[in-house]
Design an enzyme around this catalytic site. Structure first.
Site, short mmCIF file in Angstrom:
data_model
loop_
_atom_site.label_atom_id
_atom_site.label_comp_id
_atom_site.label_asym_id
_atom_site.label_seq_id
_atom_site.Cartn_x
_atom_site.Cartn_y
_atom_site.Cartn_z
N ASP A 1 0.86 -1.11 0.16
CA ASP A 1 0.00 -0.20 0.05
C ASP A 1 0.94 1.29 0.08
OD1 ASP A 1 -2.23 -1.55 0.14
OD2 ASP A 1 -2.02 -1.81 2.32
N LYS B 1 1.87 2.11 -5.23
CA LYS B 1 2.52 1.34 -6.26
C LYS B 1 1.23 1.78 -7.48
CE LYS B 1 2.24 -2.48 -4.24
NZ LYS B 1 2.27 -2.29 -2.93
N GLY C 1 -4.63 -4.26 -3.78
CA GLY C 1 -5.59 -3.15 -4.09
C GLY C 1 -4.89 -1.84 -4.46
N HIS C 2 -4.90 -1.70 -5.65
CA HIS C 2 -4.13 -0.51 -6.15
C HIS C 2 -4.92 0.57 -6.55
CE1 HIS C 2 -0.47 -3.23 -7.19
NE2 HIS C 2 -0.91 -3.34 -5.99
N GLN D 1 1.80 -6.27 -3.56
CA GLN D 1 2.10 -6.61 -2.11
C GLN D 1 3.69 -5.78 -2.06
OE1 GLN D 1 1.23 -9.68 -3.94
NE2 GLN D 1 -0.81 -8.55 -2.85
#
Ligand code: GDP
Ligand code: IMO
Ligand code: MG
Length: 426
Positions: free
Chosen positions: A13, A16, A40-41, A224
């Site tokens: 988080d 990225k 989750g991007h 990640q």
């Protein structure tokens, strides 16, 4: 010009997605190489927010081909839902390619992930319960089912039967749950998912190489992060893949010589979601401030993230593990309201000072951070787009981190939007 990698340097988080989207402007291919929808991007473009889990963050540009590489684990139901979500927001997903060698997350993987967590009780890892660990475990056991198996119903069924012979024993005899029915899963995957997914399946290794050989620009988007890496992270509080830059080679089918630029994404402070050691973790009002102002809640799971000061010891290790050529520092604007800011420059444990991560985890778990305290700037920097526009204390904070880490900090994020950044190299 060879490939670029974007890799998380902390516990995920870091931002990225935002920087992948930004850098993808100059790329014609963006490739995910590991992980799955545990990621989750978030991208914010013209005020519109996109939370991506599986589809690479380059999807918003018409000139890029988004690729899901062989190292990714794919739940086809989630993939299709994400494609539908993007399509409903006007994003064209027709260029998406998915490796036939990527492994499928099956319903039993997800169920086993949740059951295993519950079984661990207080020792639980805090996984995203997306089935990531069990899917990679099946891959290593050679009982996994791959995306290309969706194209061959007979093979798919055979593999499913073998897998369920084992997993149903575990579900019923170990966890006292009902068995999973082969036909139900086969119908869902072969009849509902396969017809739609099949159009995206491709030999992604060939695609990447054809693109590189014809002078294309390829960006690898890590999910990640370095300290969630199965080999190099804070095991067992890690994910089950290799997010480090080397993972791009395995997870996309390229060799190290194809890579020329490796950008480590680092938050200006640190967050972690899930269990595990966190030397600079804050339990005071500054930690609450970072959560509130930084909106530190999981993109997908909504979980409250843990927060702490920037850790230069971890970053030195991230530089080594990933051969970082530069760093993109994100969320500097979140520090705007602080009077002073601490940076961990070393650890103390066992009466010794460590400038690099202690090898033995017992020592690491006991490590106490050694801090340097820097003045804050107490100015809103969210509209700054040029390095000269930063308050001097903010510029000094960046220079201090750079000096501690030994790698240039080129891009700096000052807000979630696509244009909220500054480039210190220009
Ligand atoms: P990822 O998993 O590394 O892509 O990061 P996430 O998207 O899970 O979390 C990062 C969050 O920070 C997202 O909500 C982004 O929109 C936001 N973000 C990224 N860069 C910045 C920045 O420089 N400043 C601020 N305020 N928010 C940012
Ligand atoms: P992005 O790409 C933050 C964490 C989970 C848990 C551990 C193992 O958005 O940075 P898993 O479900 O992978 O078996 O969970 O890893 N984790 C993440 N934390 N960001 C992520 O992804 C994460 N993906 C997994 O919270 O501690
Ligand atoms: Mg995230």
């Amino acid at each position: 010009m060879p490939a670029t990698i974007v890799v998380g340097t902390q516990w995920g988080d870091e931002g990225k997605g935002k920087f992948t989207d930004l850098i993808a402007r100059d790329m014609n291919m963006v490739v995910r190489y590991q992980g799955g929808h545990n990621a989750g991007h978030t991208l914010v473009v013209d005020g519109q927010s996109f939370a991506l889990q599986l589809v690479p963050s380059g999807v918003l540009y018409e000139h890029t081909t988004p690729v899901i590489g062989n190292g990714v684990v794919v739940d086809p139901r989630v993939l299709l839902a994400e494609i539908d979500m993007l399509t409903s927001k006007g994003v064209d997903c027709s260029r998406l390619k998915v490796s036939g060698n990527a492994h499928l997350i099956m319903p039993y993987h997800q169920q086993l992930d949740a059951l295993h967590e519950r079984h661990l009780g207080a020792a639980k890892l805090g996984t995203t319960k997306r089935g990531i660990g069990p899917t990679y475990a099946d891959k290593a056991m050679r009982t996994g089912i791959r995306v290309q198996d969706l194209l061959d119903p007979k093979i798919f069924r055979q593999k499913l039967e073998v897998a369920l012979q084992h997993h149903n024993k575990v579900l019923t005899k170990v966890f006292n749950r009902l068995p999973i029915d082969v036909d139900t899963v086969a119908t869902e995957y072969l009849e509902e998912c396969a017809p739609r997914v099949s159009g995206f399946i491709a030999d992604t290794v060939a695609l990447v190489h054809d693109n590189l050989e014809s002078g294309g620009q390829v960006l690898f988007e890590g999910a990640q992060a370095t300290f969630l890496d199965l080999d190099h992270g804070t095991y067992p509080f890690v994910t089950s893949s290799n997010p480090v830059a080397g993972g791009a080679c395995v997870g996309a089918g390229i060799g190290p010589r194809d890579i020329s630029r490796i950008i480590g994404i680092a938050k200006a402070y640190v967050t972690r979601v899930g269990a595990g050691p966190f030397p600079t973790e804050l339990f005071d009002e500054v930690g609450d401030y970072l959560i509130d102002v930084g909106h530190e809640y999981g993109t997908n799971t909504g979980r409250r993230r843990r927060t702490g000061w920037f850790d230069a010891v971890m970053m030195r290790q991230a530089v080594r593990l990933n051969s970082l050529s530069e760093i993109a520092l994100t969320k500097l604007d979140i520090l705007d309201g602080l009077d002073t800011i601490k940076v961990c420059v070393a650890y103390e444990a066992d009466g010794q000072t460590y400038e690099h991560i202690p090898y033995h985890q017992t020592v690491f778990h006991a490590a106490q951070p050694v801090y340097e305290e820097l003045p804050g700037w107490r100015t809103d920097i969210s509209a700054v787009t040029e390095p000269d526009g930063l308050p001097s204390a903010a510029a000094e904070y960046i220079a201090f981190l750079e000096d501690q880490i030994g790698v240039p900090i080129r891009l700096v994020g000052v807000g979630p939007g696509r244009t909220q950044f500054l480039d210190r190299a220009v």
